[in-house]
Design a protein around this motif. Structure first.
Motif, PDB file in Angstrom:
ATOM      1  N   ALA A  41       0.813  -1.151   0.086  1.00 40.55           N
ATOM      2  CA  ALA A  41       0.039  -0.072   0.016  1.00 40.55           C
ATOM      3  C   ALA A  41       0.940   1.244   0.212  1.00 40.55           C
ATOM      4  N   GLU A 119      -6.785   0.843  -5.854  1.00 37.94           N
ATOM      5  CA  GLU A 119      -6.968   1.261  -4.416  1.00 37.94           C
ATOM      6  C   GLU A 119      -5.659   0.910  -3.811  1.00 37.94           C
ATOM      7  N   PRO A 120      -4.875   1.651  -3.076  1.00 39.58           N
ATOM      8  CA  PRO A 120      -3.390   1.275  -2.771  1.00 39.58           C
ATOM      9  C   PRO A 120      -3.386  -0.028  -1.657  1.00 39.58           C
ATOM     10  N   GLY A 121      -4.516   0.120  -0.789  1.00 36.79           N
ATOM     11  CA  GLY A 121      -4.511  -0.968   0.236  1.00 36.79           C
ATOM     12  C   GLY A 121      -5.539  -2.297   0.032  1.00 36.79           C
ATOM     13  N   THR A 125      -4.654  -5.078  -5.436  1.00 36.74           N
ATOM     14  CA  THR A 125      -3.352  -4.184  -5.638  1.00 36.74           C
ATOM     15  C   THR A 125      -2.077  -4.774  -5.133  1.00 36.74           C
TER      16      THR A 125
END
Length: 159
Positions: A41, A119-121, A125
């Motif tokens: 993330a 979405e980074p988290g 991803t």
């Protein structure tokens, strides 16, 4: 020997290609390795921020300016067909235009755009991040070598 404005264009080609090679080398040798070591993330968020920052004038002037310069050198070389340096100038232009600019457009930018949409988290991803780092870095190695080789080729044209 190359002289006058043609000499200046070639020296600027050496400088531009060398600067771009240095930026790409930094990414290949330590930036991407560092980003790969942090949680995905954080790596994704940092890379997205880097990709946005890269679009600002300081880097784009050098990267796109070198692209334009290499194109001009190729055209002028085809038109003038100088006695000295023709092969080196055309090779340097091809290396940068295809190996640096071309690879950026067809390999690195699409990966950057895909990463930016994630979405980074998110779990998917995190999976993509591993692939992204490996593939993006591999193509960046190509850009690094092509840009450095273009600078060398232009330098040889001057000798």
């Amino acid at each position: 020997m190359i002289d006058g404005p043609y000499f200046v264009l070639t020296v600027l080609g050496v400088l531009g290609c060398g600067l771009v090679a240095g930026v790409f080398c930094g990414f290949s040798t330590f930036v991407m390795r560092g980003l790969a070591e942090v949680p995905s993330a954080q790596g994704v968020a940092a890379m997205n921020a880097i990709n946005v920052a890269a679009l600002r004038p300081p880097f784009m002037l050098v990267f796109l300016g070198s692209t334009g310069l290499c194109a001009v050198l190729a055209v002028v070389t085809f038109v003038l067909l100088p006695d000295d340096g023709t092969v080196e100038l055309l090779l340097g232009s091809a290396l940068y235009l295809f190996g640096s600019f071309g690879v950026t457009v067809v390999a690195n930018v699409p990966r950057n755009e895909a990463l930016l949409k994630m979405e980074p988290g998110a779990p998917e991803t995190a999976l993509y991040w591993r692939t992204y780092v490996r593939e993006w870095t591999m193509w960046n190695h190509v850009r690094t070598v092509a840009s450095a080789a273009a600078a060398v080729s232009y330098t040889l044209a001057l000798t």
